[in-house]
Design a protein around this motif. Structure first.
Motif, PDB file in Angstrom:
ATOM      1  N   VAL A 259       0.869  -1.171   0.000  1.00  0.00           N
ATOM      2  CA  VAL A 259       0.000   0.000   0.000  1.00  0.00           C
ATOM      3  C   VAL A 259       0.905   1.220   0.000  1.00  0.00           C
ATOM      4  O   VAL A 259       1.630   1.465   0.967  1.00  0.00           O
ATOM      5  CB  VAL A 259      -0.925   0.028   1.236  1.00  0.00           C
ATOM      6  N   GLY A 260       0.893   1.961  -1.093  1.00  0.00           N
ATOM      7  CA  GLY A 260       1.765   3.112  -1.212  1.00  0.00           C
ATOM      8  C   GLY A 260       1.356   4.254  -0.298  1.00  0.00           C
ATOM      9  O   GLY A 260       0.221   4.310   0.201  1.00  0.00           O
ATOM     10  N   ASP A 261       2.273   5.158  -0.064  1.00  0.00           N
ATOM     11  CA  ASP A 261       2.024   6.318   0.790  1.00  0.00           C
ATOM     12  C   ASP A 261       0.806   7.087   0.280  1.00  0.00           C
ATOM     13  O   ASP A 261       0.775   7.529  -0.867  1.00  0.00           O
ATOM     14  CB  ASP A 261       3.254   7.217   0.780  1.00  0.00           C
ATOM     15  N   GLY A 262      -0.222   7.217   1.130  1.00  0.00           N
ATOM     16  CA  GLY A 262      -1.418   7.961   0.753  1.00  0.00           C
ATOM     17  C   GLY A 262      -2.409   7.198  -0.098  1.00  0.00           C
ATOM     18  O   GLY A 262      -3.449   7.746  -0.466  1.00  0.00           O
ATOM     19  N   GLN A 263      -2.126   5.941  -0.393  1.00  0.00           N
ATOM     20  CA  GLN A 263      -3.046   5.139  -1.196  1.00  0.00           C
ATOM     21  C   GLN A 263      -4.133   4.511  -0.340  1.00  0.00           C
ATOM     22  O   GLN A 263      -3.952   4.293   0.862  1.00  0.00           O
ATOM     23  CB  GLN A 263      -2.308   4.008  -1.923  1.00  0.00           C
ATOM     24  N   ILE A 264      -5.246   4.198  -0.985  1.00  0.00           N
ATOM     25  CA  ILE A 264      -6.287   3.370  -0.384  1.00  0.00           C
ATOM     26  C   ILE A 264      -6.315   2.058  -1.150  1.00  0.00           C
ATOM     27  O   ILE A 264      -6.555   2.038  -2.358  1.00  0.00           O
ATOM     28  CB  ILE A 264      -7.663   4.043  -0.451  1.00  0.00           C
ATOM     29  N   VAL A 265      -6.039   0.976  -0.439  1.00  0.00           N
ATOM     30  CA  VAL A 265      -6.076  -0.358  -1.040  1.00  0.00           C
ATOM     31  C   VAL A 265      -7.161  -1.161  -0.337  1.00  0.00           C
ATOM     32  O   VAL A 265      -7.210  -1.226   0.898  1.00  0.00           O
ATOM     33  CB  VAL A 265      -4.714  -1.070  -0.929  1.00  0.00           C
ATOM     34  N   GLY A 266      -8.041  -1.754  -1.131  1.00  0.00           N
ATOM     35  CA  GLY A 266      -9.126  -2.553  -0.596  1.00  0.00           C
ATOM     36  C   GLY A 266      -8.816  -4.032  -0.669  1.00  0.00           C
ATOM     37  O   GLY A 266      -8.201  -4.492  -1.632  1.00  0.00           O
TER      38      GLY A 266
ATOM     39  N   THR B 127      -2.453   6.494   4.499  1.00  0.00           N
ATOM     40  CA  THR B 127      -2.289   5.189   3.870  1.00  0.00           C
ATOM     41  C   THR B 127      -3.346   4.273   4.484  1.00  0.00           C
ATOM     42  O   THR B 127      -3.373   4.091   5.697  1.00  0.00           O
ATOM     43  CB  THR B 127      -0.879   4.639   4.138  1.00  0.00           C
ATOM     44  N   VAL B 128      -4.210   3.705   3.642  1.00  0.00           N
ATOM     45  CA  VAL B 128      -5.383   2.990   4.149  1.00  0.00           C
ATOM     46  C   VAL B 128      -5.433   1.581   3.548  1.00  0.00           C
ATOM     47  O   VAL B 128      -5.334   1.404   2.332  1.00  0.00           O
ATOM     48  CB  VAL B 128      -6.691   3.731   3.795  1.00  0.00           C
ATOM     49  N   LEU B 129      -5.601   0.595   4.428  1.00  0.00           N
ATOM     50  CA  LEU B 129      -5.909  -0.774   4.010  1.00  0.00           C
ATOM     51  C   LEU B 129      -7.277  -1.091   4.582  1.00  0.00           C
ATOM     52  O   LEU B 129      -7.478  -1.048   5.792  1.00  0.00           O
ATOM     53  CB  LEU B 129      -4.865  -1.759   4.532  1.00  0.00           C
ATOM     54  N   VAL B 130      -8.241  -1.421   3.695  1.00  0.00           N
ATOM     55  CA  VAL B 130      -9.623  -1.542   4.127  1.00  0.00           C
ATOM     56  C   VAL B 130     -10.258  -2.794   3.536  1.00  0.00           C
ATOM     57  O   VAL B 130     -10.067  -3.098   2.354  1.00  0.00           O
ATOM     58  CB  VAL B 130     -10.431  -0.279   3.721  1.00  0.00           C
ATOM     59  N   VAL B 131     -10.975  -3.523   4.367  1.00  0.00           N
ATOM     60  CA  VAL B 131     -11.780  -4.649   3.909  1.00  0.00           C
ATOM     61  C   VAL B 131     -13.182  -4.141   3.603  1.00  0.00           C
ATOM     62  O   VAL B 131     -13.808  -3.476   4.441  1.00  0.00           O
ATOM     63  CB  VAL B 131     -11.845  -5.760   4.980  1.00  0.00           C
ATOM     64  N   LEU B 132     -13.662  -4.439   2.401  1.00  0.00           N
ATOM     65  CA  LEU B 132     -15.008  -4.055   1.993  1.00  0.00           C
ATOM     66  C   LEU B 132     -15.696  -5.254   1.349  1.00  0.00           C
ATOM     67  O   LEU B 132     -15.063  -5.997   0.588  1.00  0.00           O
ATOM     68  CB  LEU B 132     -14.971  -2.890   1.004  1.00  0.00           C
ATOM     69  N   HIS B 133     -16.979  -5.410   1.642  1.00  0.00           N
ATOM     70  CA  HIS B 133     -17.747  -6.455   0.979  1.00  0.00           C
ATOM     71  C   HIS B 133     -18.452  -5.935  -0.264  1.00  0.00           C
ATOM     72  O   HIS B 133     -18.708  -6.693  -1.194  1.00  0.00           O
ATOM     73  CB  HIS B 133     -18.771  -7.051   1.942  1.00  0.00           C
TER      74      HIS B 133
END
Length: 259
Positions: free
Chosen positions: A25-32, A187-193
Motif C-alpha cells: 500500500v503506497g504512501d497515501g493510497q487506499i487499497v481494498g 495510507t489505508v488498508l480496508v476490507v469491503l464487501h
C-alpha cells in the motif's frame, strides 16, 4: 508512509488461513481487500494492527518491521477499526473518541487544548457532535461504527486499517465515510464487501480466495466479469459509472424454485 505485507502466512489450530500474502500500500493510497467470507481478509488485517502474530512473513511500516516497534510506537503509526470493535463500558461518545489520544499521552495526562479541538473537529466531520454526551451503549450500530472511526482518526496515525467500516451505515454515511478516507491523505488498508464501494473508493484492490491473493491491481483491472464469477460465484455485468467512470457491477437475482 508505505505499508507492506511481505510473504504473510497465518496458521491457527493447524489450519492455514492466510497463505504467502504479499501486498503493498503506497504512501497515501487506499487499497481494498475483497473476497468471499472466510477468505482470510480479517485475519490478514489483524496482523497489521497486531491482534495476531503471523506464522511467517513480515508486516513493514515504512522501513520498519512492525513487530520490532514498541506497542506505544506502533499505536502512534497504525490505527485500526476492527470488525468486532465492541465497547463494553458505557462511556460517552466524547470519552471514547478521546481514548484515541492515549498513545500520545503520558500516564493520566489530561487532554490539552489541541487534543480537545482535534476530538471536536473529528466528531463534527463524522456527524457525532450532537451525540457527544450520549452513552455508546445507547447508540445504533451505525452510530457506534462512526464513533470507533473517530477514535481511530484522533490517533493521528500514518496508516489506517479498517475492517468493514461501512457495516451498519446508511447510504449517506457510507458515502461520507469513504469520501473522508479519499481526502485524508492517509495510507489505508480496508476490507469491503461491497465491490461497487471498493471500486469507487480504492486506488487498488486485492482479491483473496481461500487465504491466497488471486488478483491485485486497479479496480478496472481486477473487477471483471470473469473474476467475479470465479471468486464469488456470481454472474455480473460491468459498466462504467456515468459520472466517475469507475467500474460498477450489476447483478441479477437468479429465479428460485417455488417453495
Amino acid at each position: 508512509m508505505e505499508l507492506a505485507l511481505d510473504g504473510l502466512s497465518v496458521t491457527i489450530d493447524g489450519k492455514l488461513l492466510v497463505r504467502d500474502l504479499s501486498l503493498a500500500v503506497g504512501d497515501g493510497q487506499i487499497v481494498g481487500l475483497v473476497g468471499p467470507n472466510g477468505s482470510g481478509k480479517s485475519t490478514a488485517l489483524k496482523c497489521v494492527y497486531r491482534a495476531l502474530r503471523p506464522s511467517s512473513g513480515v508486516v513493514r511500516v515504512g522501513d520498519d518491521d512492525l513487530s520490532r516497534l514498541t506497542p506505544r510506537r506502533s499505536a502512534q503509526v497504525v490505527a485500526a477499526m476492527a470488525q468486532d470493535g465492541a465497547v463494553d463500558l458505557d462511556f460517552t461518545v466524547a470519552e471514547v473518541v478521546a481514548l484515541g489520544r492515549a498513545p500520545h499521552l503520558r500516564g493520566n495526562q489530561a487532554l490539552g487544548a489541541r487534543e480537545r479541538d482535534l476530538c471536536a473537529r473529528t466528531m463534527a466531520r463524522l456527524d457525532l457532535t450532537r451525540l457527544a454526551d450520549r452513552g455508546v451503549l445507547t447508540l445504533s450500530g451505525g452510530e457506534r461504527q462512526r464513533v470507533l472511526l473517530a477514535r481511530a482518526l484522533v490517533q493521528e496515525p500514518r496508516i489506517l486499517v479498517l475492517d468493514e467500516p461501512t457495516n451498519h451505515l446508511d447510504v449517506r454515511h457510507q458515502i461520507e465515510l469513504l469520501s473522508l478516507l479519499k481526502g485524508s491523505g492517509l495510507t489505508v488498508l480496508v476490507v469491503l464487501h461491497d465491490l461497487n464501494l471498493a471500486a469507487a473508493a480504492c486506488d487498488r484492490i486485492g482479491v483473496l480466495s481461500q487465504g491466497a491473493l488471486v488478483a491485485a491491481g486497479t479496480p478496472e483491472e481486477v473487477l471483471t466479469t470473469g473474476l467475479v464469477d470465479e471468486v464469488f460465484g456470481v454472474k455480473a455485468s460491468v459498466i462504467s459509472h456515468p459520472l466517475t467512470g469507475d467500474p460498477q457491477l450489476l447483478y441479477a437475482l437468479s429465479p428460485s424454485p417455488p417453495l
